[in-house]
Scaffold this motif. Structure first.
Motif, short mmCIF file in Angstrom:
data_model
loop_
_atom_site.label_atom_id
_atom_site.label_comp_id
_atom_site.label_asym_id
_atom_site.label_seq_id
_atom_site.Cartn_x
_atom_site.Cartn_y
_atom_site.Cartn_z
N THR A 29 0.80 -1.21 0.00
CA THR A 29 0.00 0.00 0.00
C THR A 29 0.84 1.27 0.00
N ARG A 30 2.15 1.13 0.10
CA ARG A 30 3.02 2.30 0.12
C ARG A 30 4.10 2.14 -0.93
N PHE A 31 4.64 3.22 -1.34
CA PHE A 31 5.79 3.35 -2.21
C PHE A 31 5.99 2.22 -3.22
N LEU A 57 -3.39 -8.32 -1.43
CA LEU A 57 -2.51 -7.61 -0.51
C LEU A 57 -2.69 -8.18 0.89
N PHE A 58 -1.59 -8.33 1.61
CA PHE A 58 -1.64 -8.70 3.02
C PHE A 58 -0.83 -7.68 3.79
N GLN A 116 -2.47 1.69 6.13
CA GLN A 116 -2.41 2.64 5.03
C GLN A 116 -3.57 2.39 4.08
N GLN A 117 -4.11 3.47 3.55
CA GLN A 117 -5.16 3.35 2.54
C GLN A 117 -4.53 2.83 1.24
#
Length: 187
Positions: free
Chosen positions: A9-11, A29-30, A35-36
Motif C-alpha cells: 500500500t506504500r511506495f 494484498l496482506f 495505510q489506505q
C-alpha cells in the motif's frame, strides 16, 4: 498469475500492484491495514505477519512478493505459513546488508553486517523499537530466515536507494536540496 504482495500500500508496493494489474494478474494484498490503498480490484487481507497469519492459511498463490520484511522472527513466521502455498517467493532486501560502502565489482558473497540473534530479538517494527543502525543486519537476518524456510523457491533482491513517486521518506529531496544549496554530500 495469482500474486500475494506483503505490504503493497506504500511506495514500491503501489508500483508492484499497478504493474501486476496492468499485466492482467490477480493481486492480493496482506498488511496491517494502516495505510489506505487505491486499488479496488485487489483482495485486501488484514493481519500482522508476527501473529495474525490465519487469513493466509489454506490459500494458494503463484508468487509472493515481500516488500516489508524487517524483523527476522516475523519473516520466519510468515514464510513458515506461506512455504507450501507458493512456488515463487521474492524477498526485497537492501544493499544496506553489506558491511561498508560497497566497492565496485562485488558479488553477493561480499561481507555483510552481522547482529546477534539475542540483539535482534529485542527489536520490533515501528517507532517504539526499530533501530535504524541495525537495518542492514536485520535485513540480512530476514534473508536468511526466508532462505532457511523456502530454499530454492526464494529470490532475494538487494536494491540500492529506491526513489520516485510515492516515496514518503524524502531521501531524494534532501540530497537535491543540499546540492542546490551548494553543500556537497560530505559537508
Amino acid at each position: 498469475m495469482k500474486i500475494l504482495i506483503i505490504g503493497g500500500t506504500r511506495f514500491i508496493g503501489k508500483h508492484l500492484v499497478s504493474e501486476a494489474l496492468a499485466r492482467g494478474h490477480e493481486v492480493t494484498l496482506f498488511n496491517r491495514g494502516n495505510q489506505q490503498h487505491t486499488f479496488d480490484e485487489v483482495e485486501h487481507l488484514i493481519g500482522d505477519r508476527s501473529h495474525q497469519l490465519d487469513v493466509l492459511k489454506n490459500r494458494k498463490w503463484d508468487a509472493v512478493i515481500d516488500t516489508c520484511g524487517y524483523v527476522p522472527r516475523d519473516v520466519h513466521y510468515s514464510t513458515q505459513v506461506l512455504a507450501d502455498q507458493t512456488d515463487y517467493y521474492t524477498f526485497i532486501s537492501s544493499i544496506s546488508v553489506y558491511k561498508d560502502w560497497i566497492p565496485e565489482g562485488i558479488d553477493e558473497n561480499y561481507a555483510v553486517q552481522i547482529l546477534s540473534k539475542e540483539k535482534a530479538e529485542g527489536i520490533t517494527r515501528g517507532i517504539s523499537g526499530f533501530v535504524p543502525e541495525y537495518y542492514g543486519a536485520l535485513k540480512y537476518m530476514c534473508e536468511k530466515e526466508a532462505e532457511n524456510t523456502l530454499g530454492n523457491k526464494l529470490l532475494t533482491i538487494r536494491p540500492g536507494l529506491i526513489v520516485g513517486k510515492y516515496d514518503y521518506t524524502e531521501r531524494l529531496p534532501y540530497w537535491v536540496n543540499r546540492v542546490r544549496q551548494g553543500k556537497l554530500p560530505l559537508n
